[in-house]
Write an enzyme that holds these catalytic residues in place. Structure first.
Site, PDB file in Angstrom:
ATOM      1  N   ASN A  35       0.835  -1.204   0.000  1.00  0.00           N
ATOM      2  CA  ASN A  35       0.000   0.000   0.000  1.00  0.00           C
ATOM      3  C   ASN A  35       0.868   1.250   0.000  1.00  0.00           C
ATOM      4  OD1 ASN A  35      -2.506  -1.368   0.051  1.00  0.00           O
ATOM      5  ND2 ASN A  35      -2.253  -1.749   2.230  1.00  0.00           N
ATOM      6  N   CYS A  36       0.227   2.361  -0.329  1.00  0.00           N
ATOM      7  CA  CYS A  36       0.866   3.669  -0.360  1.00  0.00           C
ATOM      8  C   CYS A  36       1.652   3.886   0.938  1.00  0.00           C
ATOM      9  CB  CYS A  36      -0.199   4.746  -0.525  1.00  0.00           C
ATOM     10  SG  CYS A  36       0.462   6.406  -0.635  1.00  0.00           S
ATOM     11  N   PRO A  37       2.834   4.383   0.877  1.00  0.00           N
ATOM     12  CA  PRO A  37       3.563   4.910  -0.291  1.00  0.00           C
ATOM     13  C   PRO A  37       4.553   3.923  -0.910  1.00  0.00           C
ATOM     14  CG  PRO A  37       4.732   5.576   1.668  1.00  0.00           C
ATOM     15  CD  PRO A  37       3.538   4.717   2.125  1.00  0.00           C
TER      16      PRO A  37
ATOM     17  N   ASP B 201      -2.916  -1.600  -5.185  1.00  0.00           N
ATOM     18  CA  ASP B 201      -3.382  -0.478  -4.377  1.00  0.00           C
ATOM     19  C   ASP B 201      -4.218   0.453  -5.252  1.00  0.00           C
ATOM     20  OD1 ASP B 201      -3.772   1.632  -2.659  1.00  0.00           O
ATOM     21  OD2 ASP B 201      -1.669   2.235  -2.575  1.00  0.00           O
TER      22      ASP B 201
ATOM     23  N   ASP C 102      -1.822   8.357  -7.124  1.00  0.00           N
ATOM     24  CA  ASP C 102      -0.464   8.524  -6.595  1.00  0.00           C
ATOM     25  C   ASP C 102       0.559   8.643  -7.725  1.00  0.00           C
ATOM     26  OD1 ASP C 102      -1.501   8.331  -4.042  1.00  0.00           O
ATOM     27  OD2 ASP C 102      -0.869   6.241  -3.748  1.00  0.00           O
TER      28      ASP C 102
END
Length: 75
Positions: free
Chosen positions: A13-15, A40, A46
């Site tokens: 998942n981010c980041p 994600d 993003d």
């Protein structure tokens, strides 16, 4: 389309997908293509933001099932 490098960020998942892409791009030459595979959902926006901030071209984005494919060209 042929890619110079491909990274698999499924399950991250981010980041983390962005960070892994950033690291991969630093090892690449100008004009080379990087393919990033992610699961994600937030990675779509993003990578758009990442592209604008870094100057690396976002060549393509696509959704294939539950995976998101991002193609970046190294600046």
């Amino acid at each position: 389309m042929e890619f110079d490098k491909e990274i698999d960020t499924r399950g991250l998942n981010c980041p983390l997908p962005i960070l892994k892409a950033k690291k991969a791009l630093t090892d690449m030459q100008t004009g080379q293509l990087l393919k990033v595979i992610s699961t994600d959902g937030g990675s779509l926006r993003d990578f758009q933001a990442f592209s604008k901030q870094t100057g690396n071209e976002l060549v393509e984005q696509q959704t294939v099932g539950e995976e998101f494919i991002h193609v970046l060209r190294r600046r």
